[in-house]
Scaffold this motif. Structure first.
Motif, short mmCIF file in Angstrom:
data_model
loop_
_atom_site.label_atom_id
_atom_site.label_comp_id
_atom_site.label_asym_id
_atom_site.label_seq_id
_atom_site.Cartn_x
_atom_site.Cartn_y
_atom_site.Cartn_z
N TRP A 107 46.75 -24.81 31.85
CA TRP A 107 46.25 -25.96 31.10
C TRP A 107 44.78 -26.21 31.40
CZ3 TRP A 107 44.40 -30.35 33.44
CH2 TRP A 107 44.74 -30.55 34.78
N ARG A 108 44.33 -25.97 32.63
CA ARG A 108 42.91 -26.16 32.96
C ARG A 108 42.05 -25.12 32.25
NH1 ARG A 108 43.55 -27.22 39.36
NH2 ARG A 108 44.39 -29.32 39.18
N GLU A 109 42.54 -23.89 32.24
CA GLU A 109 41.81 -22.82 31.56
C GLU A 109 41.72 -23.12 30.07
OE1 GLU A 109 44.05 -19.42 32.85
OE2 GLU A 109 43.04 -19.38 34.79
N ARG A 110 42.79 -23.63 29.50
CA ARG A 110 42.78 -24.00 28.08
C ARG A 110 41.74 -25.09 27.81
NH1 ARG A 110 48.60 -24.30 25.53
NH2 ARG A 110 47.37 -25.69 24.26
N LEU A 111 41.69 -26.08 28.70
CA LEU A 111 40.74 -27.18 28.52
C LEU A 111 39.29 -26.71 28.62
CD1 LEU A 111 42.40 -30.14 30.46
CD2 LEU A 111 42.14 -29.87 27.99
N LEU A 112 39.05 -25.65 29.36
CA LEU A 112 37.69 -25.11 29.46
C LEU A 112 37.30 -24.34 28.19
CD1 LEU A 112 37.81 -23.90 33.15
CD2 LEU A 112 36.41 -25.77 32.25
N LEU A 113 38.26 -23.71 27.56
CA LEU A 113 37.96 -22.90 26.37
C LEU A 113 37.91 -23.70 25.07
CD1 LEU A 113 40.13 -19.73 27.04
CD2 LEU A 113 37.65 -19.92 27.19
N LEU A 114 38.78 -24.68 24.94
CA LEU A 114 38.91 -25.39 23.66
C LEU A 114 37.62 -25.98 23.12
CD1 LEU A 114 42.42 -27.04 23.94
CD2 LEU A 114 41.64 -25.43 22.20
N PRO A 115 36.83 -26.69 23.92
CA PRO A 115 35.61 -27.27 23.36
C PRO A 115 34.65 -26.21 22.80
CG PRO A 115 36.09 -28.27 25.48
CD PRO A 115 37.03 -27.12 25.31
N VAL A 116 34.53 -25.09 23.49
CA VAL A 116 33.61 -24.04 23.04
C VAL A 116 34.18 -23.33 21.81
CG1 VAL A 116 32.38 -21.94 23.71
CG2 VAL A 116 32.70 -23.77 25.37
N LEU A 117 35.50 -23.17 21.76
CA LEU A 117 36.10 -22.56 20.57
C LEU A 117 35.86 -23.41 19.33
CD1 LEU A 117 39.47 -21.33 22.07
CD2 LEU A 117 37.69 -19.88 21.09
N ASP B 181 25.65 -22.97 24.87
CA ASP B 181 24.31 -23.03 25.46
C ASP B 181 24.31 -23.80 26.77
OD1 ASP B 181 23.30 -21.57 23.35
OD2 ASP B 181 22.57 -23.32 22.26
N ALA B 182 25.13 -24.84 26.85
CA ALA B 182 25.18 -25.69 28.05
C ALA B 182 26.13 -25.16 29.12
CB ALA B 182 25.59 -27.11 27.66
N VAL B 183 27.18 -24.46 28.73
CA VAL B 183 28.21 -24.07 29.70
C VAL B 183 28.41 -22.56 29.82
CG1 VAL B 183 29.45 -26.24 29.40
CG2 VAL B 183 30.11 -24.26 28.04
N GLY B 184 27.69 -21.79 29.04
CA GLY B 184 27.91 -20.35 28.97
C GLY B 184 27.78 -19.62 30.29
N GLU B 185 26.77 -19.95 31.08
CA GLU B 185 26.58 -19.25 32.35
C GLU B 185 27.75 -19.49 33.29
OE1 GLU B 185 22.78 -19.56 34.28
OE2 GLU B 185 21.75 -19.64 32.35
N GLU B 186 28.20 -20.73 33.37
CA GLU B 186 29.35 -21.02 34.23
C GLU B 186 30.61 -20.37 33.70
OE1 GLU B 186 30.00 -24.98 35.74
OE2 GLU B 186 27.88 -25.45 35.40
N LEU B 187 30.82 -20.42 32.40
CA LEU B 187 32.00 -19.80 31.81
C LEU B 187 31.99 -18.29 32.06
CD1 LEU B 187 34.51 -20.62 30.20
CD2 LEU B 187 33.21 -20.22 28.12
N LEU C 172 29.32 -14.93 22.16
CA LEU C 172 28.36 -16.03 22.11
C LEU C 172 27.12 -15.78 22.95
CD1 LEU C 172 30.75 -19.11 22.10
CD2 LEU C 172 29.59 -18.03 20.17
N SER C 173 27.13 -14.75 23.77
CA SER C 173 25.94 -14.44 24.57
C SER C 173 24.81 -13.91 23.72
CB SER C 173 26.28 -13.43 25.67
OG SER C 173 27.11 -14.03 26.63
N GLY C 174 25.15 -13.33 22.59
CA GLY C 174 24.12 -12.86 21.65
C GLY C 174 23.78 -13.98 20.67
#
Length: 75
Positions: free
Chosen positions: A3-13, A20-26, A47-49
């Motif tokens: 569920w935590r992993e899902r919560l990290l992906l959903l906003p970016v999806l 741009d704000a979270v890509g390096e950490e992700l 999204l890195s490109g």
């Protein structure tokens, strides 16, 4: 936990511009769930490109790379 992993992906999806704000950490993370880890890696690669994709375009791209089932379970 998944569920935590899902919560990290959903906003970016849904809003790829957030990458741009979270890509390096992700990009530095590793997910325990193999399906979500594979999705995370492909999401970061896309999204890195200069993708210019909106949420729908990103989900279509990831679906075409074999993530349709995982995306359906997330959304």
């Amino acid at each position: 936990p998944r569920w935590r992993e899902r919560l990290l992906l959903l906003p970016v999806l849904n809003h790829p511009a957030l990458f741009d704000a979270v890509g390096e950490e992700l990009a530095r993370m590793t997910f325990a769930d193999p399906e979500l880890e594979h999705l995370r890696r492909d999401l970061v690669a896309c999204l890195s490109g200069e993708s210019g994709l909106d949420g729908d375009g990103l989900r279509r791209h990831l679906s075409s790379r074999g993530h349709a089932g995982t995306l359906d379970s997330l959304l």
